[in-house]
Design a protein around this motif. Structure first.
Motif, PDB file in Angstrom:
ATOM      1  N   PRO A 135       7.908  -2.760   3.992  1.00  0.00           N
ATOM      2  CA  PRO A 135       9.363  -2.665   3.773  1.00  0.00           C
ATOM      3  C   PRO A 135       9.816  -3.249   2.441  1.00  0.00           C
ATOM      4  O   PRO A 135      10.883  -2.872   1.937  1.00  0.00           O
ATOM      5  CB  PRO A 135       9.942  -3.467   4.954  1.00  0.00           C
ATOM      6  CG  PRO A 135       8.877  -3.461   5.989  1.00  0.00           C
ATOM      7  CD  PRO A 135       7.577  -3.451   5.246  1.00  0.00           C
ATOM      8  N   THR A 136       9.036  -4.142   1.851  1.00  0.00           N
ATOM      9  CA  THR A 136       9.432  -4.707   0.565  1.00  0.00           C
ATOM     10  C   THR A 136       9.146  -3.764  -0.593  1.00  0.00           C
ATOM     11  O   THR A 136       9.565  -4.029  -1.723  1.00  0.00           O
ATOM     12  CB  THR A 136       8.697  -6.039   0.312  1.00  0.00           C
ATOM     13  OG1 THR A 136       7.292  -5.792   0.213  1.00  0.00           O
ATOM     14  CG2 THR A 136       8.946  -7.023   1.448  1.00  0.00           C
ATOM     15  N   VAL A 137       8.428  -2.671  -0.320  1.00  0.00           N
ATOM     16  CA  VAL A 137       8.028  -1.732  -1.378  1.00  0.00           C
ATOM     17  C   VAL A 137       8.633  -0.356  -1.171  1.00  0.00           C
ATOM     18  O   VAL A 137       9.143   0.258  -2.110  1.00  0.00           O
ATOM     19  CB  VAL A 137       6.489  -1.618  -1.430  1.00  0.00           C
ATOM     20  CG1 VAL A 137       6.061  -0.509  -2.376  1.00  0.00           C
ATOM     21  CG2 VAL A 137       5.870  -2.937  -1.848  1.00  0.00           C
ATOM     22  N   ASN A 138       8.591   0.148   0.056  1.00  0.00           N
ATOM     23  CA  ASN A 138       8.997   1.528   0.337  1.00  0.00           C
ATOM     24  C   ASN A 138      10.499   1.595   0.576  1.00  0.00           C
ATOM     25  O   ASN A 138      11.013   1.049   1.554  1.00  0.00           O
ATOM     26  CB  ASN A 138       8.240   2.047   1.562  1.00  0.00           C
ATOM     27  CG  ASN A 138       8.424   3.540   1.763  1.00  0.00           C
ATOM     28  OD1 ASN A 138       9.499   4.080   1.543  1.00  0.00           O
ATOM     29  ND2 ASN A 138       7.372   4.205   2.196  1.00  0.00           N
ATOM     30  N   ASN A 139      11.203   2.292  -0.319  1.00  0.00           N
ATOM     31  CA  ASN A 139      12.651   2.452  -0.166  1.00  0.00           C
ATOM     32  C   ASN A 139      13.037   3.853   0.285  1.00  0.00           C
ATOM     33  O   ASN A 139      14.208   4.217   0.286  1.00  0.00           O
ATOM     34  CB  ASN A 139      13.369   2.109  -1.475  1.00  0.00           C
ATOM     35  CG  ASN A 139      13.009   3.058  -2.604  1.00  0.00           C
ATOM     36  OD1 ASN A 139      12.265   4.028  -2.409  1.00  0.00           O
ATOM     37  ND2 ASN A 139      13.524   2.791  -3.794  1.00  0.00           N
ATOM     38  N   GLY A 140      12.023   4.661   0.666  1.00  0.00           N
ATOM     39  CA  GLY A 140      12.308   6.005   1.165  1.00  0.00           C
ATOM     40  C   GLY A 140      12.465   7.054   0.088  1.00  0.00           C
ATOM     41  O   GLY A 140      12.750   8.217   0.398  1.00  0.00           O
ATOM     42  N   SER A 169      -5.309  -1.498   3.602  1.00  0.00           N
ATOM     43  CA  SER A 169      -4.621  -0.415   4.304  1.00  0.00           C
ATOM     44  C   SER A 169      -3.605   0.205   3.353  1.00  0.00           C
ATOM     45  O   SER A 169      -2.512  -0.334   3.147  1.00  0.00           O
ATOM     46  CB  SER A 169      -3.903  -0.925   5.558  1.00  0.00           C
ATOM     47  OG  SER A 169      -3.140   0.128   6.128  1.00  0.00           O
ATOM     48  N   LEU A 170      -3.985   1.332   2.751  1.00  0.00           N
ATOM     49  CA  LEU A 170      -3.058   2.021   1.859  1.00  0.00           C
ATOM     50  C   LEU A 170      -1.822   2.474   2.624  1.00  0.00           C
ATOM     51  O   LEU A 170      -0.708   2.493   2.084  1.00  0.00           O
ATOM     52  CB  LEU A 170      -3.767   3.213   1.211  1.00  0.00           C
ATOM     53  CG  LEU A 170      -5.003   2.870   0.366  1.00  0.00           C
ATOM     54  CD1 LEU A 170      -5.672   4.137  -0.137  1.00  0.00           C
ATOM     55  CD2 LEU A 170      -4.641   1.953  -0.788  1.00  0.00           C
ATOM     56  N   MET A 171      -2.014   2.827   3.900  1.00  0.00           N
ATOM     57  CA  MET A 171      -0.881   3.247   4.721  1.00  0.00           C
ATOM     58  C   MET A 171       0.085   2.089   4.949  1.00  0.00           C
ATOM     59  O   MET A 171       1.303   2.233   4.779  1.00  0.00           O
ATOM     60  CB  MET A 171      -1.375   3.785   6.066  1.00  0.00           C
ATOM     61  CG  MET A 171      -0.264   4.285   6.981  1.00  0.00           C
ATOM     62  SD  MET A 171      -0.860   4.746   8.639  1.00  0.00           S
ATOM     63  CE  MET A 171      -1.792   6.226   8.267  1.00  0.00           C
ATOM     64  N   ALA A 172      -0.443   0.926   5.320  1.00  0.00           N
ATOM     65  CA  ALA A 172       0.431  -0.221   5.570  1.00  0.00           C
ATOM     66  C   ALA A 172       1.083  -0.712   4.288  1.00  0.00           C
ATOM     67  O   ALA A 172       2.278  -1.067   4.281  1.00  0.00           O
ATOM     68  CB  ALA A 172      -0.367  -1.347   6.223  1.00  0.00           C
ATOM     69  N   CYS A 173       0.319  -0.730   3.189  1.00  0.00           N
ATOM     70  CA  CYS A 173       0.875  -1.208   1.921  1.00  0.00           C
ATOM     71  C   CYS A 173       2.029  -0.329   1.446  1.00  0.00           C
ATOM     72  O   CYS A 173       3.032  -0.824   0.925  1.00  0.00           O
ATOM     73  CB  CYS A 173      -0.217  -1.249   0.857  1.00  0.00           C
ATOM     74  SG  CYS A 173      -1.428  -2.567   1.097  1.00  0.00           S
ATOM     75  N   CYS A 174       1.884   0.980   1.604  1.00  0.00           N
ATOM     76  CA  CYS A 174       2.918   1.897   1.117  1.00  0.00           C
ATOM     77  C   CYS A 174       4.104   2.007   2.068  1.00  0.00           C
ATOM     78  O   CYS A 174       5.145   2.550   1.685  1.00  0.00           O
ATOM     79  CB  CYS A 174       2.315   3.281   0.868  1.00  0.00           C
ATOM     80  SG  CYS A 174       1.231   3.317  -0.560  1.00  0.00           S
TER      81      CYS A 174
END
Length: 434
Positions: free
Chosen positions: A339-344, A331-336
């Motif tokens: 919360p451990t990766v996406n900082n906004g 899931s590219l959507m879930a991976c991106c």
């Protein structure tokens, strides 16, 4: 969201990894509710499964799979073609034959790079031919053609305006025809053949009958190949025909299926989702188009859950036992949105996985062409119709159902009557040379 029923997982021993193959209930990905609320589902998965990176799911009723929802786990899987090959044929042979499987055209084996193992000679051969065909696209001519076609399409409706009582669907009247027209030029197809290709591509994403979809593609693309063999041009089809890999007509068909299905629906879905993002953001907070595209590719990518592998044998990954020959979907959507990766921070596009990971990542020249088309499409819309607004509340928008792709069914908007605007520049030739 009405949360899915808790999944029952058999835990053989506390010291052993969770056995995904023993699951009796899974999260359904094929429902309209999942299409409407994927982020709510991902939150549920993270919470209910104690932050496991791999989740048991249904991609259709009775068809099990595993969904990778953590960035680093997905990267490891997709960069390991030896243990996680992409050839689906062993799994495909075990599918039930007594009912129609609408998802099959999206995942079945084809003689192309996407369905060849990432470390195989076949993958290298198909990938090099496709990359060569894409690398010769004239980006300056492409930019001019997007401008011309955007003006032509917007000029056809801008003088009438659109009201809440009579909104205009941007997908039907602008986004879909623009991406269709541009790809038509790029592959060197006359409009009548391209119309047949577009129908087959739409059916593939919408889960129509497998045999009919494949027959539509084969018939239209073989006609196109025959045409370009007789009259070569500066286009994707001719380059595939003349590439040193000496692809057969059947192989060229399958490379074109990948280019065309990804090149029409993918950019159209990306454009619609990005315009939706801009229209639902307060004017003073709206990001630049490139930043908005990065955000959409991270949070609402067109191919939301797609890169699929099939473990050769049972294998343990990050605390989970995966069965052999059963799909592991990233899931590219879930991976991106992990919360451990996406900082906004969406100003840089170096971290998101909207175009995939590993040997099956979207080729760089396909990325650049797609982004140029979508960016031009969006910029010309807001330049010509700066007062365009969403005609319905955001929550009223309907997303296309299905476990893999993520796209809006329609995007109704309003705007005041606006005089037509002519393009500021034009290519030397009226026909785009792709």
């Amino acid at each position: 969201m009405n949360s899915p029923q808790p999944t029952k997982i058999h835990r053989p021993e506390p010291s052993r990894a969770i056995d995904i193959g023993a699951v009796t209930e899974r999260v359904p990905m094929y429902t309209q509710e999942f299409a409407q609320n994927p982020h709510d589902y991902f939150q549920f998965m993270r919470r209910h499964y104690n932050d496991l990176p791999l989740i048991p799911v249904w991609i259709a009723e009775g068809i099990p799979a595993t969904l990778a929802i953590k960035y680093e786990t997905a990267r490891r899987i997709l960069h390991d073609p030896t243990h996680f090959p992409s050839d689906p044929r062993n799994w495909q042979r075990k599918l039930p034959r007594d009912r129609r499987l609408d998802f099959l055209p999206m995942v079945e084996w084809r003689s192309n790079a996407l369905r060849s193992n990432g470390d195989s000679p076949e993958h290298k051969r198909y990938r090099e031919a496709t990359q060569y065909a894409l690398s010769k696209v004239n980006q300056f001519a492409l930019q001019d053609e997007v401008e011309i076609q955007a003006h032509n399409l917007i000029n056809a409706f801008c003088a009438e305006g659109a009201t809440p009582d009579q909104p205009l669907d941007l997908i039907q009247h602008y986004i879909a025809p623009l991406t269709f027209t541009i790809l038509n030029y790029m592959v060197g197809s006359p409009p009548d053949i391209m119309m047949r290709i577009a129908k087959a591509s739409a059916d593939l994403f919408e889960g129509q009958d497998t045999e009919q979809t494949n027959a539509q593609f084969d018939s239209a693309l073989l006609d196109l190949i025959t045409l370009r063999r007789a009259a070569p041009g500066d286009d994707l089809t001719t380059r595939l025909i003349t590439h040193e890999s000496q692809l057969t007509d059947a192989e060229i068909v399958q490379q074109l299926v990948t280019c065309l299905s990804a090149g029409t629906q993918g950019p159209a879905d990306l454009a619609a989702s990005t315009i939706k993002l801009l229209l639902t953001t307060p004017l003073h907070e709206r990001p630049m188009t490139k930043t908005a595209l990065n955000q959409t590719l991270a949070t609402d990518p067109p191919m939301a859950n797609y890169q699929i592998t099939y473990p050769k044998q049972p294998i343990a990954v990050d605390g989970v036992w995966l069965p052999a020959d059963e799909p592991v979907i990233v899931s590219l959507m879930a991976c991106c949105t992990d919360p451990t990766v996406n900082n906004g921070d969406y100003h840089s596009d170096g971290w998101h996985a909207g175009f995939g990971f590993g040997p099956h990542e979207c080729p760089k020249d396909a990325k650049s062409s797609s982004l140029q088309i979508v960016e031009g499409l969006i910029d010309w819309l807001f330049d010509i119709l700066p007062d365009v607004q969403l005609a319905v509340p955001e929550e009223a928008l309907v997303w296309r159902p299905g476990p893999f792709a993520h796209g809006l069914l329609s995007l109704p908007v309003t705007f005041p009557r606006t005089p037509p605007m002519m393009p500021t520049r034009r290519s030397e030739n009226s026909q785009y040379s792709g």
